[in-house]
Write an enzyme that holds these catalytic residues in place. Structure first.
Site, PDB file in Angstrom:
ATOM      1  N   GLU A 296       0.824  -1.223   0.000  1.00  0.00           N
ATOM      2  CA  GLU A 296       0.000   0.000   0.000  1.00  0.00           C
ATOM      3  C   GLU A 296       0.857   1.272   0.000  1.00  0.00           C
ATOM      4  OE1 GLU A 296      -4.141  -1.502   2.061  1.00  0.00           O
ATOM      5  OE2 GLU A 296      -2.673  -0.467   3.332  1.00  0.00           O
TER       6      GLU A 296
ATOM      7  N   GLU B 186      -6.494  -7.305  -1.040  1.00  0.00           N
ATOM      8  CA  GLU B 186      -7.062  -7.158   0.293  1.00  0.00           C
ATOM      9  C   GLU B 186      -8.499  -6.676   0.213  1.00  0.00           C
ATOM     10  OE1 GLU B 186      -5.122  -4.694   3.172  1.00  0.00           O
ATOM     11  OE2 GLU B 186      -3.106  -5.320   2.580  1.00  0.00           O
TER      12      GLU B 186
END
Length: 669
Positions: free
Chosen positions: A153, A310
């Site tokens: 991320e 995710e």
């Protein structure tokens, strides 16, 4: 995804972040048994393991990772092996305190969480490449390794650092972009407010100042920050691929509502496999629309199938109120991502943490263990994905494109705009939503994309556009396509300089209109429209210069002034919406526009039932998802088969309340 480096996991990949270091080793064998029960075939490992893998600088301990990878391989589970560089250990910052990030107000942030580093720090880059190289050297030939997971991320918590090191990197980036100060001063319009620069060292990041900072300065800063993190990704990727040239590399994007730090059009070509993280907003009453929008945008970035790296089985831990998912929502969300192009479904995380900052974030194995609804849903989803193995690799079927541009988003949401009420993603979603409700497939495109595959192109919000992008879009209409443009589009060029001569700037001629003054509306203010309905957010004094008025204002200072126009441009048609119609009016208008453009929906379905199609050379796969909870029947081919049950569905498929059906229809001709 490159032809040389593809994911070797068969069928639809299924799993999540696996963090066994959080648990005693005797739990690991139970993890393997449960993963097999759930149908898990790939997990991400090592994402936050830097402190354990490198307990001191240059000293490595791979014993735990060795055992984990061997255990996964023995159980037929592939590893998406991460570089752990999103969470540098405490010893690194004790040795290199200058690598800590500095916020906009000049505060140096401490370590103690994750992504607590300056993206421009030479010490961080050196340490990150060192640990990446050590992992690559040790595991490049490991039989469990299926994919490299670079970092985690990017920009989630450190999209911007305002320290002196970042300032020096920013100046280097500007030198490379502009070449000399004269070009920079021209691009930034520095004659205003005596901002002219005579020396590169005079240029700083856009730190707090007494008034509004220069908009082009701020825009270039956002571009630099995205590129600076991209350079870190590329550096780690090269280290990994040098050791294992056949193993694909990815990093997880965050294409979701509240994240806009990175220009993913620049990032996507650098990934072998595009992957994404997506989490629902608890306050969104129809979050399934954001699932679809996000999936379509990621599929468009990837140019085909992608991986969901995710999402959550239930509640997250970082919103004001973290709601659990409704009955069946875990399954509907996951299969909706597959419908919109995902070839892999994964969660954060496998086992819910007992301690730490994310202990209240749901997982595949929750605190309650296997005697839980979440676990039963996880096992059922694994069986569903196994049944959908043949869907892998199929693509979308869109004839409609929506223009999405991060530069335009950044520029429009800077301070001192005509209205601070405009939010790029809200404007795009307002146009996307009616298409989603009608089962109309959508791709997202850059302004300069190849548009030849589309009948209809929508630009709900394109405040900033360069000459090439504007010419590409208007040329699409000129060559016979249908183009629809939203208000405050085409207003500025790539340097955020206003286009002179009237609004909507770059699109005036193609749209056949000209506005000489903007009349943004106050919060809650509305204007009435001819034919019924209202407009909000925006209005402008529009004059027809070849276009016809479709709708006009019927009250306020612009009574009888056109609000929606239609113009024959070349062989095609160009529409302009100079206000934000209420949802019903906008839906009706977009139905007219896309019907005139010859665009049809995937299938007829009741309200609240999503229908989306994926296509392979031999078959169409029709996903029918009942978000409304009332059940439905949808017409399909006579020789159709419902894949989740394996049963024939001659002529019609029945979907139970809150359920999902996936129908294979053989291709003909």
């Amino acid at each position: 995804m490159t032809a040389e480096r593809t994911l070797s996991v068969p069928g639809i990949a299924y799993g999540g972040d696996y963090n066994p270091e959080q648990w005693p080793e005797e739990v690991w064998a139970e993890d393997m048994r449960l993963m097999r029960e759930a149908g898990v075939n790939m997990v991400s490992v090592g994402i936050f393991s830097w402190a354990l893998l490198e307990p001191s600088e240059g000293e490595y301990d791979f014993s735990r990772m060795d055992r984990i990878l061997e255990l996964l391989h023995e159980n037929g589970i592939a590893a998406d092996l991460a570089t752990p560089t999103a969470a540098p250990p405490a010893w690194f910052f004790r040795a290199h305190p200058e690598a800590l990030p500095v916020d906009r107000d000049g505060r140096t942030l401490s370590y103690g969480s994750r992504q607590t580093f300056c993206p421009s720090s030479p010490a961080y880059r050196e340490a990150a490449l060192r640990i990446a190289g050590a992992l690559a050297e040790r595991y490049a030939d490991h039989p469990a390794l299926a994919m490299w997971h670079v970092h985690n991320e990017y920009a989630c918590h450190n999209a911007e650092c305002y320290c002196d090191t970042s300032a020096a990197s920013f100046r280097r980036w500007l030198r490379e972009k502009y070449g000399d100060l004269a070009a920079l001063n021209h691009a930034w319009g520095t004659t205003f407010w005596s901002q002219w620069y005579y020396d590169w060292d005079e240029i700083l990041p856009p730190r707090p100042t007494g008034a509004v900072p220069n908009p082009t300065h701020q825009l270039d800063w956002r571009r630099f920050c995205s590129d600076e993190l991209l350079s870190l990704y590329k550096a780690e990727r090269e280290v990994l691929l040098a050791a294992a040239p056949s193993i694909p590399a990815t990093t997880n994007f965050m294409v979701m509502y509240n994240f806009d730090a990175l220009d993913y059009w620049r990032w996507a070509p650098e990934l072998d496999i595009v992957s994404n993280d997506h989490y629902l907003q608890s306050a969104d009453p129809e979050s399934e629309i954001d699932v679809a929008l996000s999936g379509d945008l990621v599929r468009s970035l990837a140019g085909g199938p992608w991986l969901l790296m995710e999402h959550s089985t239930g509640a997250v831990n970082w919103q004001h109120v973290n709601r659990a998912k409704r009955p069946g929502e875990l399954r509907r969300n996951a299969l909706a991502h597959v419908a919109h192009g995902a070839d892999g479904i994964a969660y954060f995380q496998w086992r819910q943490s007992k301690a730490g900052a994310e202990q209240w974030h749901s997982a595949m194995v929750p605190h309650a263990g296997t005697d839980s609804q979440i676990w039963r849903d996880v096992v059922r989803l694994g069986a569903d994905l196994k049944a959908l193995a043949e869907v892998r690799g199929s693509t979308g079927t869109a004839e409609v494109a929506i223009v999405w541009d991060w530069n335009s988003r950044w520029a429009m949401e800077l301070p001192s705009q005509p209205s601070a009420e405009l939010r790029f993603q809200d404007l795009v979603r307002a146009w996307y939503e009616p298409l989603w409700r009608e089962g109309v497939a959508v791709d997202f495109v850059r302004p300069d994309a190849d548009l030849s595959a589309y009948r209809l192109v929508l630009a709900p919000s394109l405040y900033l556009v360069d000459d090439a992008g504007a010419a590409n879009l208007t040329g699409f209409a000129e060559r016979g396509g249908t183009l629809a443009v939203g208000f405050h589009s085409g207003a500025v060029d790539e340097n955020a300089h206003a286009r002179l001569g009237g609004y909507p700037g770059a699109f005036r001629e193609a749209l056949g209109v000209r506005s000489d003054e903007l009349f943004p509306l106050l919060p809650g203010e509305q204007v009435s429209l001819s034919g019924g309905g209202t407009g909000a957010l925006w209005s402008e004094r529009l004059r027809l210069e070849g276009a016809e008025a479709v709708t006009s204002y019927t009250d306020g200072p612009l009574t009888d002034v056109p609000a929606v126009t239609r113009h024959a441009h070349g062989e095609g048609t160009a529409w302009y919406l100079a206000t934000q119609p209420d949802p019903a009016t906008l839906a009706s208008l977009l139905t007219r526009i896309r019907t005139e453009a010859g665009v049809e929906s995937a299938a007829t379905a009741p309200e609240g039932v999503e229908v989306i199609r994926r296509r392979s050379p031999s078959a169409d796969y029709l996903f029918v998802i009942d978000h409304a909870g009332r059940g439905a029947e949808v017409t399909v081919a006579q020789d159709a088969v419902e894949l989740l049950t394996g049963k024939p569905a001659p002529g019609v498929v029945t979907v139970g309340p809150g359920e999902v059906a996936v129908v294979r229809e053989p291709r003909r001709g």
